[in-house]
Scaffold this active site. Structure first.
Site, PDB file in Angstrom:
ATOM      1  CE1 TYR A 166       7.416  -3.730 -10.464  1.00 53.87           C
ATOM      2  CE2 TYR A 166       7.350  -1.988 -12.108  1.00 53.87           C
ATOM      3  CZ  TYR A 166       7.288  -2.398 -10.789  1.00 53.87           C
ATOM      4  OH  TYR A 166       7.078  -1.471  -9.801  1.00 53.87           O
TER       5      TYR A 166
ATOM      6  CE  LYS B  62       5.474   1.439  -8.460  1.00 48.56           C
ATOM      7  NZ  LYS B  62       4.803   1.941  -7.256  1.00 48.56           N
TER       8      LYS B  62
HETATM    9  P1  NAP Z   1       4.760  -3.342   1.034  1.00 49.70           P
HETATM   10  O1  NAP Z   1       5.402  -3.360   2.346  1.00 49.70           O
HETATM   11  O2  NAP Z   1       3.945  -4.527   0.663  1.00 49.70           O
HETATM   12  O3  NAP Z   1       3.894  -2.003   0.894  1.00 49.70           O
HETATM   13  C1  NAP Z   1       2.859  -1.858  -0.051  1.00 49.70           C
HETATM   14  C2  NAP Z   1       1.698  -1.275   0.698  1.00 49.70           C
HETATM   15  O4  NAP Z   1       0.585  -1.007  -0.174  1.00 49.70           O
HETATM   16  C3  NAP Z   1       1.186  -2.225   1.782  1.00 49.70           C
HETATM   17  O5  NAP Z   1       1.114  -1.540   3.018  1.00 49.70           O
HETATM   18  C4  NAP Z   1      -0.211  -2.582   1.276  1.00 49.70           C
HETATM   19  O6  NAP Z   1      -1.107  -2.910   2.310  1.00 49.70           O
HETATM   20  C5  NAP Z   1      -0.567  -1.287   0.595  1.00 49.70           C
HETATM   21  N1  NAP Z   1      -1.787  -1.403  -0.187  1.00 49.70           N
HETATM   22  C6  NAP Z   1      -2.050  -2.214  -1.245  1.00 49.70           C
HETATM   23  N2  NAP Z   1      -3.345  -2.060  -1.633  1.00 49.70           N
HETATM   24  C7  NAP Z   1      -3.883  -1.127  -0.802  1.00 49.70           C
HETATM   25  C8  NAP Z   1      -5.170  -0.549  -0.671  1.00 49.70           C
HETATM   26  N3  NAP Z   1      -6.202  -0.895  -1.476  1.00 49.70           N
HETATM   27  N4  NAP Z   1      -5.378   0.381   0.301  1.00 49.70           N
HETATM   28  C9  NAP Z   1      -4.367   0.751   1.128  1.00 49.70           C
HETATM   29  N5  NAP Z   1      -3.126   0.225   1.071  1.00 49.70           N
HETATM   30  C10 NAP Z   1      -2.903  -0.712   0.124  1.00 49.70           C
HETATM   31  O7  NAP Z   1       5.848  -3.207  -0.155  1.00 49.70           O
HETATM   32  P2  NAP Z   1       6.868  -2.021  -0.487  1.00 49.70           P
HETATM   33  O8  NAP Z   1       7.871  -2.666  -1.367  1.00 49.70           O
HETATM   34  O9  NAP Z   1       7.270  -1.327   0.750  1.00 49.70           O
HETATM   35  O10 NAP Z   1       5.995  -1.065  -1.429  1.00 49.70           O
HETATM   36  C11 NAP Z   1       5.803   0.313  -1.159  1.00 49.70           C
HETATM   37  C12 NAP Z   1       5.913   1.103  -2.446  1.00 49.70           C
HETATM   38  O11 NAP Z   1       7.267   1.033  -2.904  1.00 49.70           O
HETATM   39  C13 NAP Z   1       5.057   0.579  -3.597  1.00 49.70           C
HETATM   40  O12 NAP Z   1       4.551   1.683  -4.331  1.00 49.70           O
HETATM   41  C14 NAP Z   1       6.067  -0.180  -4.426  1.00 49.70           C
HETATM   42  O13 NAP Z   1       5.665  -0.308  -5.786  1.00 49.70           O
HETATM   43  C15 NAP Z   1       7.241   0.736  -4.290  1.00 49.70           C
HETATM   44  N6  NAP Z   1       8.533   0.178  -4.673  1.00 49.70           N
HETATM   45  C16 NAP Z   1       8.985  -0.964  -4.114  1.00 49.70           C
HETATM   46  C17 NAP Z   1      10.216  -1.480  -4.487  1.00 49.70           C
HETATM   47  C18 NAP Z   1      10.747  -2.749  -3.915  1.00 49.70           C
HETATM   48  O14 NAP Z   1      11.684  -3.338  -4.489  1.00 49.70           O
HETATM   49  N7  NAP Z   1      10.236  -3.222  -2.787  1.00 49.70           N
HETATM   50  C19 NAP Z   1      10.996  -0.801  -5.445  1.00 49.70           C
HETATM   51  C20 NAP Z   1      10.500   0.388  -5.992  1.00 49.70           C
HETATM   52  C21 NAP Z   1       9.269   0.863  -5.590  1.00 49.70           C
HETATM   53  P3  NAP Z   1      -1.561  -4.478   2.437  1.00 49.70           P
HETATM   54  O15 NAP Z   1      -0.301  -5.273   2.523  1.00 49.70           O
HETATM   55  O16 NAP Z   1      -2.374  -4.522   3.660  1.00 49.70           O
HETATM   56  O17 NAP Z   1      -2.356  -4.773   1.188  1.00 49.70           O
END
Ligand code: NAP
Length: 259
Positions: free
Chosen positions: A159, A166
């Site tokens: 990670y 984070k």
């Molecule tokens: P996700 O669907 O891939 O969402 C991440 C988003 O960030 C995507 O829409 C991506 O857009 C966007 N992003 C990245 N770079 C960007 C930029 N320069 N400008 C604007 N948008 C940008 O994955 P997710 O898991 O739902 O993640 C959402 C949040 O939840 C993140 O902060 C992640 O760390 C957090 N989180 C996730 C988990 C898990 O297990 N999935 C657990 C805890 C926390 P593009 O795809 O177009 O780049």
């Protein structure tokens, strides 16, 4: 289209970070819409417009906006567009993170300067930049939230720099909460357990993290994005009026375990 009734009826919620229907941001937007909120969805890449449009169709008056948080011009334009379209905003959900893939392989000690800066700029500074433009539109008070992970506090293999980002994000939440409290704007983080999404698939150790959480957590089984989204809807509502500067962990209890 859903009728606008429920605890968030008449409110406007901005959800930043919908890549597709598996995104945590997508599930949060659905929950906010079900609670009656009008949606402003932001997406980075054109490929996400189709799923963003599905959300927009849930509630009359909702819209999608393109915004790359790497660009101050894009964030300025988003603030201007939201002001023109809605005037007042009530909720901001920041569901955005990125680290260069090479940083999530190998050892943390090999983190590059460029990778460190990119991870923090996209995953942390973007919350500050969005709050700068959108909090002035929260003239009736509001709720800002972001998504974190237990990797802020504990070491999870590979990670890496995202864990450090984070930790910075959770600290940012506390500083923003202190700044914005006078305007009755609450700022919180939702720390979600592992959920299979596009970003999660880019973390090499993700399956190990997800399987360990599903097997060992006090509440067994995989966490769903909806479980996180329902807490987001609560945080957006007046029922959470006394909660700010907090990181709320939604992980089926995994974080309480020692071994
Ligand atoms: P996700 O669907 O891939 O969402 C991440 C988003 O960030 C995507 O829409 C991506 O857009 C966007 N992003 C990245 N770079 C960007 C930029 N320069 N400008 C604007 N948008 C940008 O994955 P997710 O898991 O739902 O993640 C959402 C949040 O939840 C993140 O902060 C992640 O760390 C957090 N989180 C996730 C988990 C898990 O297990 N999935 C657990 C805890 C926390 P593009 O795809 O177009 O780049």
């Amino acid at each position: 289209m859903a009728e606008q009734s429920g605890p968030l009826a008449g409110k406007v919620a901005v959800v930043m970070g919908v890549a597709n229907q598996w995104s945590i941001g997508y599930a949060i937007a659905e929950s906010l819409a079900n609670a009656g909120a009008k949606l402003a969805i932001t997406y980075r890449a054109e490929r996400s417009l189709r799923d963003a449009t599905k959300l927009v169709e849930l509630v009359p008056g909702s819209k999608a906006f393109q915004c790359d948080v790497d660009s101050d011009d894009d964030i300025d334009k988003l603030g201007d567009d939201l002001k023109a379209e809605y005037g007042v905003v009530d909720t901001l959900v920041h569901s955005i993170a990125f680290a260069p893939p090479a940083e999530l392989r190998g050892r943390f000690i090999e983190t590059t300067r460029e990778g460190f800066i990119t991870a923090h700029a996209v995953s942390v500074y973007s919350l500050i930049a969005a709050a700068q433009r959108i909090s002035p539109l929260m003239t009736n008070g509001g709720s800002i939230m972001t998504l974190s992970y237990l990797g802020a506090d504990r070491v999870f293999p590979q990670y890496n720099v995202m864990g450090v980002a984070k930790a910075a994000l959770e600290s940012t939440v506390r500083y923003l909460a202190a700044d914005l409290g006078d305007a009755r704007i609450r700022v919180n983080a939702l720390s979600a357990g592992p959920i299979k999404t596009k970003s999660a698939r880019g973390i090499p150790g993700f399956s190990t993290m997800k399987d360990a959480a599903a097997d060992k957590s006090p509440i067994k089984g995989e966490l769903t994005a909806k479980q996180v989204a329902d807490v987001a809807a609560f945080l957006a509502s007046d029922a959470a009026s006394g909660i700010t500067g907090e990181t709320i962990i939604i992980d089926n209890g995994f974080h309480v375990l020692g071994i």
